[in-house]
Design an enzyme around this catalytic site. Structure first.
Site, PDB file in Angstrom:
ATOM      1  N   ASP A   1      -3.446   8.503  -1.310  1.00  8.55           N
ATOM      2  CA  ASP A   1      -3.864   7.449  -0.374  1.00  8.55           C
ATOM      3  C   ASP A   1      -5.299   7.015  -0.674  1.00  8.55           C
ATOM      4  O   ASP A   1      -5.596   5.820  -0.780  1.00  8.55           O
ATOM      5  CB  ASP A   1      -3.759   8.027   1.044  1.00  8.55           C
ATOM      6  CG  ASP A   1      -3.920   6.993   2.140  1.00  8.55           C
ATOM      7  OD1 ASP A   1      -3.573   5.818   1.919  1.00  8.55           O
ATOM      8  OD2 ASP A   1      -4.383   7.374   3.233  1.00  8.55           O
TER       9      ASP A   1
ATOM     10  N   GLU B   1       0.762   5.566  12.561  1.00 11.58           N
ATOM     11  CA  GLU B   1      -0.614   5.151  12.850  1.00 11.58           C
ATOM     12  C   GLU B   1      -0.721   3.653  13.146  1.00 11.58           C
ATOM     13  O   GLU B   1      -1.474   3.239  14.019  1.00 11.58           O
ATOM     14  CB  GLU B   1      -1.494   5.517  11.650  1.00 11.58           C
ATOM     15  CG  GLU B   1      -2.973   5.479  11.953  1.00 11.58           C
ATOM     16  CD  GLU B   1      -3.775   6.123  10.825  1.00 11.58           C
ATOM     17  OE1 GLU B   1      -3.491   7.296  10.495  1.00 11.58           O
ATOM     18  OE2 GLU B   1      -4.656   5.458  10.283  1.00 11.58           O
ATOM     19  N   ASP B   2       0.004   2.851  12.420  1.00 11.43           N
ATOM     20  CA  ASP B   2      -0.233   1.399  12.465  1.00 11.43           C
ATOM     21  C   ASP B   2       0.923   0.540  12.963  1.00 11.43           C
ATOM     22  O   ASP B   2       0.806  -0.692  12.958  1.00 11.43           O
ATOM     23  CB  ASP B   2      -0.647   0.893  11.073  1.00 11.43           C
ATOM     24  CG  ASP B   2      -2.014   1.439  10.660  1.00 11.43           C
ATOM     25  OD1 ASP B   2      -2.830   1.714  11.550  1.00 11.43           O
ATOM     26  OD2 ASP B   2      -2.252   1.593   9.455  1.00 11.43           O
TER      27      ASP B   2
ATOM     28  N   HIS C   1       3.841   6.727   5.445  1.00 14.45           N
ATOM     29  CA  HIS C   1       2.661   7.440   5.952  1.00 14.45           C
ATOM     30  C   HIS C   1       1.829   6.674   6.979  1.00 14.45           C
ATOM     31  O   HIS C   1       1.105   7.291   7.754  1.00 14.45           O
ATOM     32  CB  HIS C   1       1.771   7.953   4.803  1.00 14.45           C
ATOM     33  CG  HIS C   1       0.855   6.944   4.176  1.00 14.45           C
ATOM     34  ND1 HIS C   1       1.242   6.142   3.131  1.00 14.45           N
ATOM     35  CD2 HIS C   1      -0.423   6.602   4.434  1.00 14.45           C
ATOM     36  CE1 HIS C   1       0.232   5.367   2.779  1.00 14.45           C
ATOM     37  NE2 HIS C   1      -0.800   5.616   3.556  1.00 14.45           N
ATOM     38  N   ASP C   2       1.921   5.354   7.008  1.00 10.54           N
ATOM     39  CA  ASP C   2       1.144   4.602   7.996  1.00 10.54           C
ATOM     40  C   ASP C   2       1.997   4.058   9.142  1.00 10.54           C
ATOM     41  O   ASP C   2       1.497   3.293   9.969  1.00 10.54           O
ATOM     42  CB  ASP C   2       0.399   3.439   7.318  1.00 10.54           C
ATOM     43  CG  ASP C   2      -0.880   3.901   6.611  1.00 10.54           C
ATOM     44  OD1 ASP C   2      -1.499   4.874   7.090  1.00 10.54           O
ATOM     45  OD2 ASP C   2      -1.253   3.287   5.591  1.00 10.54           O
TER      46      ASP C   2
ATOM     47  N   HIS D   1       0.811  -1.222   0.000  1.00  2.14           N
ATOM     48  CA  HIS D   1       0.000   0.000   0.000  1.00  2.14           C
ATOM     49  C   HIS D   1       0.850   1.281   0.000  1.00  2.14           C
ATOM     50  O   HIS D   1       0.700   2.105  -0.919  1.00  2.14           O
ATOM     51  CB  HIS D   1      -1.001  -0.040   1.157  1.00  2.14           C
ATOM     52  CG  HIS D   1      -1.663   1.272   1.408  1.00  2.14           C
ATOM     53  ND1 HIS D   1      -2.507   1.871   0.496  1.00  2.14           N
ATOM     54  CD2 HIS D   1      -1.581   2.134   2.442  1.00  2.14           C
ATOM     55  CE1 HIS D   1      -2.915   3.034   0.976  1.00  2.14           C
ATOM     56  NE2 HIS D   1      -2.368   3.222   2.149  1.00  2.14           N
TER      57      HIS D   1
HETATM   58 ZN    ZN Z   1      -2.694   4.728   3.636  1.00  3.66          ZN
END
Ligand code: ZN
Length: 191
Positions: A123, A66-67, A62-63, A36
């Site tokens: 995204d 967050e993840d 970018h994630d 992704h």
């Molecule tokens: Zn994303």
């Protein structure tokens, strides 16, 4: 891009690949998560015609906050303040409930920097095509349609940042919606 830039871009890809190494996407294909962020970075470069190293690095990363367990200071240490702040701009506030988080993305989008807006659009373009190709388990047509409506609201605050990405988003959205109409017609035509 000069050769230092290539190295910096590859460092970001490598860092993200390590951080996401045991994660899978929510879709029924359960593809490796890293697919992704790589697709988002590729969309920015190819469709958005963006040749701006920190944005491409931030797309790959970018994630991560967050993840994964990645922290802001880790990103600053490895990639500098500029990349870290772009990643944080597109990171959801996880202290909010899911519904508030989604509303926050809509409300906040117009106030993002132009580079973060471009990242957001890339995204959403990729999320829409993933959801239509391989929807997460349990996502019926209605849930997919709601996702499209929400993504459209987020992107409406970002469009001014990059006309190519805005157009590509519109195309992805139109295609996804016509797909949903077909799916609905199919299920309605069955006895
Ligand atoms: Zn994303």
């Amino acid at each position: 891009m000069n050769s230092n830039h290539h190295l910096d871009l590859l460092r970001a890809a490598h860092f993200a690949a390590r951080k996401h190494c045991d994660q899978r996407r929510k879709g029924e294909e359960a593809s490796p998560y890293i697919n992704h962020p790589i697709a988002v970075a590729e969309t920015l470069a190819r469709v958005g015609q963006i040749d701006d190293l920190p944005v491409l690095q931030a797309a790959l990363l970018h994630d991560t906050v967050e993840d994964t367990d990645t922290t802001e200071s880790e990103l600053i240490e490895h990639f500098g303040e500029e990349v870290a702040s772009l990643v944080l701009e597109v990171t959801d506030n996880k202290s909010l409930e899911k519904y508030e988080r989604k509303q926050h993305q809509v409300d906040h989008a117009p106030f993002l920097t132009p580079r973060a807006k471009a990242l957001k659009m890339a995204d959403k373009i990729n999320n829409i095509s993933d959801i239509m190709r391989a929807p997460p388990a349990g996502w019926d047509v209605q849930r997919r349609a709601e996702y499209l409506d929400w993504a459209e609201r987020v992107v409406s605050g970002c469009r001014d940042a990059n006309a190519h990405l805005a157009r590509a988003f519109d195309e992805a959205l139109a295609e996804a919606r016509s797909n949903i109409v077909d799916l609905n017609n199919y299920s309605n035509s069955r006895p």
